[in-house]
Write a protein that holds these residues in place. Structure first.
Motif: not given
Length: 458
Positions: A311-332
């Motif tokens: 909503g704030a237009g900070k798309y680099d942070r949107v992309r970054g949090i998604y990728l971080l969540a995917v890595k964490l889910s794979l480890v678990i």
């Protein structure tokens, strides 16, 4: 602008994910424990027919959670998108609409369950031996379903307001009460499955009261009586953003109905009979729900971060949090996979005893049915991502890939050739196809985010 000072838009992503995801994970685990604890104590105190009864009743709980996600995720996404864009009044009215929505849908759902319970339990695979236990258990737990909807939906809003720990405590309170009352009612009072049901409802009531007490104490808004007026347009908007998560739960319910009836049918043609596959599948699915609960907790933890920054237009942070969540889910998920493959008999033994055939099928079911759990998180995180950025249709399609588009047809087709084994192999095949579909879809989306312009300084 004031909105840029919100921690969701400035704090480091790993720190944000930890602060939001950990309480969300614990809350989801607690939610899963309601059914796990019931099944453990029922298995020890009543036997495997009691376990089969909770399995037959479980689709009603997943539908309940689907309603809660429809309201909770949809309202939370709307709430954070509005906050990110600086629309305080719109955010306030979203919360008010969500509260009225959860009350109305919760009561309607409870009444429908009570009216049509025998027919529903038969539809869910209840056999003549299992039905008396299932009816007793579900007549009582249905009374707590509006409470479960209100608690889970409100917890998402509390988390979206920046209080993930309070959201976690709401869920934890009910689980602790349920865990204490289960053995008390089952073993000391000798109430059997009815005791487990009453323990669940009492725990849900305590959680609901605590969650509702947060409504006058929102940090980012101040609710007024006007916010609770009936607004159909807002209900529709909330439902549109919560639909992908909700239908994913509905799809799980649909799959379980197909699976229960198929296990009963093909099990009767095998050495295991009808009840052993029905009882053991319920155990395996609820054990997997613990792993899924962790992944869903991560997904829910990312929702406020993704929605606000999009909503704030900070798309680099949107992309970054998604990728971080995917890595964490794979480890678990790798840890979960190892446990399912190495210790299946020990895990099943927690839920009571059985003969040689009982454990033989349970071990085989767990190892085969859950063989591809390592990649399941990608589909869940991807469908939630699209709901969080206000693209419900794409999120809905991804949410339905694994359960409806792939798994259900495989559950119907494969047993025609391999009987009971075909049901077991359907899940890992569907998991892999859903993973590939989600990965390719998100690859395109992440490329699109890189091309979007950065927000202009104000």
């Amino acid at each position: 602008m004031a909105t840029t000072e919100n921690p969701l838009g400035v704090k480091p992503l790993p720190q944000l994910l930890r602060s939001f995801a950990v309480p969300s994970i614990l809350a989801m685990l607690v939610s899963s424990l309601y059914n796990i604890v019931d099944q453990i104590f029922i298995g020890q105190g009543v036997g495997y027919l009691g376990n089969a009864a909770t399995n037959v009743a479980y689709p009603l709980t997943t539908i309940c959670l689907a309603i809660a996600l429809l309201i909770g995720i949809g309202a939370a996404a709307n709430f954070n998108l509005n906050l990110g864009a600086g629309r305080q009044e719109a955010a306030r009215r979203v919360v008010g609409a969500a509260v009225t929505m959860m009350v109305v849908l919760g009561v309607v759902y409870m009444v429908l369950v009570e009216l049509f319970l025998p027919q529903l339990l038969r539809l869910f695979g209840g056999t003549d031996s299992v039905m008396p236990y299932a009816l007793t258990y579900t007549r009582i737990t249905a009374l707590g379903m509006p409470l479960l909807i209100a608690t889970n939906a409100t917890s998402n809003l509390i988390r979206a307001d920046g209080s993930p720990r309070f959201s976690m405590v709401c869920m934890l309170l009910g689980a602790v009460i349920n865990t204490i009352l289960d053995p008390t009612f089952i073993f000391l009072c000798h109430w059997g499955v009815a005791g487990a049901a009453w323990a669940t409802v009492i725990g849900q009531a305590a959680s609901c009261l605590l969650a509702v007490s947060y409504l006058p104490r929102f940090h980012n808004i101040h609710l007024t009586g006007e916010d609770f007026h009936f607004r159909p347009a807002l209900w529709q908007r909330i439902a549109s953003l919560g639909l992908s998560n909700s239908l994913n739960q509905v799809a799980i319910t649909f799959v379980q109905i197909v699976l229960n009836n198929s296990l009963t049918f093909y099990g009767a043609q095998s050495v295991y009979g009808s009840e052993i596959p029905l009882a053991t599948s319920g155990i395996v699915i609820k054990i997997n729900a613990i792993l899924l609960g962790i992944i869903v907790g991560i997904s829910q933890g990312t929702q406020p971060i993704i929605s606000f920054n999009y909503g704030a237009g900070k798309y680099d942070r949107v992309r970054g949090i998604y990728l971080l969540a995917v890595k964490l889910s794979l480890v678990i998920s790798v840890v979960g996979f190892a446990a399912f493959q190495l210790f299946p008999k020990e895990i099943v033994s927690l839920f009571g005893t059985g003969d040689h055939l009982y454990f033989e099928f349970a071990v085989k079911f767990m190892r085969t049915y859950l063989f591809m759990v390592t990649v399941n998180g990608v589909q869940l995180l991807s469908s939630n991502y699209f709901a969080s950025v206000g693209k419900p249709i794409r999120g809905l399609l991804l949410a339905l890939t694994r359960q409806v588009f792939f798994l259900v047809p495989l559950l119907v087709i494969l047993p025609l050739f391999w009987g009971l084994d075909g049901l077991l192999f359907a899940a890992p095949i569907a998991d892999f196809i859903a993973f590939v579909t989600s990965a390719l879809t998100m690859r395109v989306e992440l490329r699109r985010l890189r091309q979007l312009p950065a927000p202009q300084p104000v």
